[in-house]
Design an enzyme around this catalytic site. Structure first.
Site, short mmCIF file in Angstrom:
data_model
loop_
_atom_site.label_atom_id
_atom_site.label_comp_id
_atom_site.label_asym_id
_atom_site.label_seq_id
_atom_site.Cartn_x
_atom_site.Cartn_y
_atom_site.Cartn_z
N ASP A 110 82.77 35.55 2.98
CA ASP A 110 83.47 35.54 1.69
C ASP A 110 84.42 34.35 1.57
O ASP A 110 84.73 33.90 0.47
CB ASP A 110 84.36 36.79 1.51
CG ASP A 110 83.58 38.08 1.60
OD1 ASP A 110 82.37 38.05 1.40
OD2 ASP A 110 84.21 39.12 1.88
N HIS B 60 85.05 39.58 4.34
CA HIS B 60 83.97 39.34 5.31
C HIS B 60 84.02 37.85 5.67
O HIS B 60 84.47 37.03 4.85
CB HIS B 60 82.58 39.57 4.72
CG HIS B 60 82.34 40.92 4.13
ND1 HIS B 60 82.75 41.27 2.88
CD2 HIS B 60 81.66 41.99 4.61
CE1 HIS B 60 82.37 42.51 2.61
NE2 HIS B 60 81.70 42.97 3.65
C1 XLS Z 1 79.25 48.26 0.85
C2 XLS Z 1 80.50 48.36 1.57
C3 XLS Z 1 81.13 47.04 1.98
C4 XLS Z 1 82.15 47.26 3.04
C5 XLS Z 1 82.53 46.05 3.82
O1 XLS Z 1 78.76 49.21 0.26
O2 XLS Z 1 81.38 49.13 0.83
O3 XLS Z 1 81.65 46.39 0.86
O4 XLS Z 1 83.30 47.84 2.53
O5 XLS Z 1 81.45 45.48 4.45
#
Ligand code: XLS
Ligand code: NI
Ligand code: NI
Length: 440
Positions: A102, A99
């Site tokens: 991140d 993201h």
């Molecule tokens: C949350 C999601 C997230 C997505 C990406 O539950 O799995 O981690 O994969 O935003």
């Protein structure tokens, strides 16, 4: 046990080995069905869980430190990136996912945050080239900051919709720069907590408007990969609009997005929606929208997204069976959207967790290949539906009959024979195939 710094590379030592820092089933360059295991599995590291997550939960703070001895925010994130690529090298992982938030520190304003982000994207590009790694996908975190508390593309406030758009634009630019082959939308808070304050129709239309604009921008800038929706039924909101694969298909069809969007299926989200993982994969596949996987595992006794590293070989085998039947990953791959448990708080635990996850899916692949070679499952299903290949069944499938003809056909019959579904037999077939993988 060895220390993280002493471990240079995780080698494949085979199923007989007891070495903790070795693959028992994942042999990256072994060729299976004409492709290497690394090409089949396309493993990816999740930045948020692996590089940033420090063990905090709702009841307590960090149990790990991932600042790598730095205090300046940009220096911390550079060290994190160095760590990420070194880790991928050790594990023979070729891809990663992130993201926006991140990979770079937040600034005081949205603009400043995006500047930090762009600077770090350039640094990641250097590292990608140096370490020969690829981006699988990136995504915008449009759920963490306070302004997104009521959603992003489904926020009641248009300025917040615009802020989310700015972040998605920056992430699409980054995806193109870094050569990503997919772009993910997980609808973190795109849903509601109560219908009493929600204009559901407008929120859904706005979500579609948002995704359409993102698609148009990406295509205009030359992005040829897949846009992916990631279904999840709930958490953080009570109800999320991307509830499950079937709900996403309905949404994509309603808003004419089927050509550009596919699905990123996460195992733990499937079970939260009361589906098996392979149900969600099958649903995506038969609707032509299978894209990518977020591999992890939930805990059936805990009702939330626990994001554990997968160790359930049975589920992994059934998942890989669907993926092989699909013809393998194209623009997608297998991202470990999984984190070490809070008590597994060392860098060695990160290696051990990935080894477990990767070996689980390596076994899954090996078993799925056997399931196909063995043929008993496919043959059973094929035989079970044989009545649709002749006589009246053939006419049903070909659309050459009608209700009146069917009625007279049925009324002329004196008997309707039924056949056993043989569930227990088939479950034994799966066990038999699973446990003969390494039988002498
Ligand atoms: C949350 C999601 C997230 C997505 C990406 O539950 O799995 O981690 O994969 O935003
Ligand atoms: Ni996910
Ligand atoms: Ni999740």
């Amino acid at each position: 046990m060895k220390k993280y710094s002493e471990i240079k590379k995780i080698d494949y030592l085979g199923p007989q080995s007891k070495e903790p820092f070795a693959f028992k089933y994942y042999n990256p360059d072994e060729v299976i069905l004409g492709k290497t295991m690394r090409e089949h599995l396309k493993f990816a590291l999740s930045y948020w869980h692996t590089i940033d997550y420090c063990g905090a939960d709702m009841f307590g703070g960090s149990t790990e430190d991932k600042n790598f001895g730095e205090t300046d925010p940009m220096a911390i994130y550079r060290k994190k990136a160095d760590f990420a690529f070194e880790l991928m090298d050790k594990l023979s992982i070729d891809y990663y996912c992130f993201h926006d938030v991140d990979i770079a520190p937040e600034g005081k304003t949205l603009k400043e945050s995006l500047e930090n982000f762009r600077e770090m994207v350039d640094y990641l590009k250097e590292l990608q080239e140096k370490h020969n790694k690829k981006l699988l996908w990136d995504t915008a975190n449009n759920f963490g900051d306070k302004k997104f508390m009521a959603g992003a593309a489904t926020s009641p406030n248009a300025d917040i919709f615009a802020a989310a758009a700015a972040k998605v634009k920056a992430c699409i630019d980054a995806d193109i720069k870094l050569g990503g082959t997919s772009f993910v939308f997980w609808g973190g808070r795109e849903g509601y907590d109560t219908l009493l304050n929600t204009d559901m129709a407008l929120e859904n239309d706005n979500l579609a408007r948002f995704l359409t604009m993102a698609r148009d921008y990406g295509r205009k800038k030359g992005f040829t990969g897949d846009f992916l929706l990631e279904p999840k039924p709930k958490e953080p909101t009570k109800h999320q609009y991307d509830f499950d694969a079937a709900t996403c298909c309905n949404f994509l069809r309603k808003y004419n997005l089927m050509d550009d969007f596919r699905l990123n299926i996460e195992a733990n989200h499937a079970t939260l929606a009361m589906h098996e993982f392979n149900h969600e994969l099958r649903t995506a596949r038969i609707n032509g929208v299978f894209g990518s996987i977020d591999a992890n595992q939930g805990d059936m006794l805990l009702g939330w997204d626990t994001d554990e590293f997968p160790f359930n070989v049975h589920d992994a085998a059934l998942a890989m069976y669907e993926i092989l039947l699909e013809g393998g990953f194209k623009n997608g791959g297998l991202n470990f959207d999984a984190k070490t448990r809070r008590q597994s708080n060392t860098l060695e635990d990160i290696l051990l967790a990935y080894i477990t996850g990767m070996d689980t899916f390596a076994l899954g692949l090996r078993i799925a290949v056997k399931m196909i070679d063995d043929g008993r499952l496919a043959e059973f299903v094929n035989n079970r539906y044989r009545s649709y290949r002749e006589g009246i069944g053939k006419k049903i499938v070909e659309g050459t009959t009608d209700l009146e003809e069917l009625a007279s056909y049925a009324e002329a019959k004196s008997d309707f024979p039924v056949e056993s579904g043989r569930q227990e037999y088939l479950e034994e077939v799966v066990n038999n195939i699973m446990f003969s993988v390494y039988a002498k």
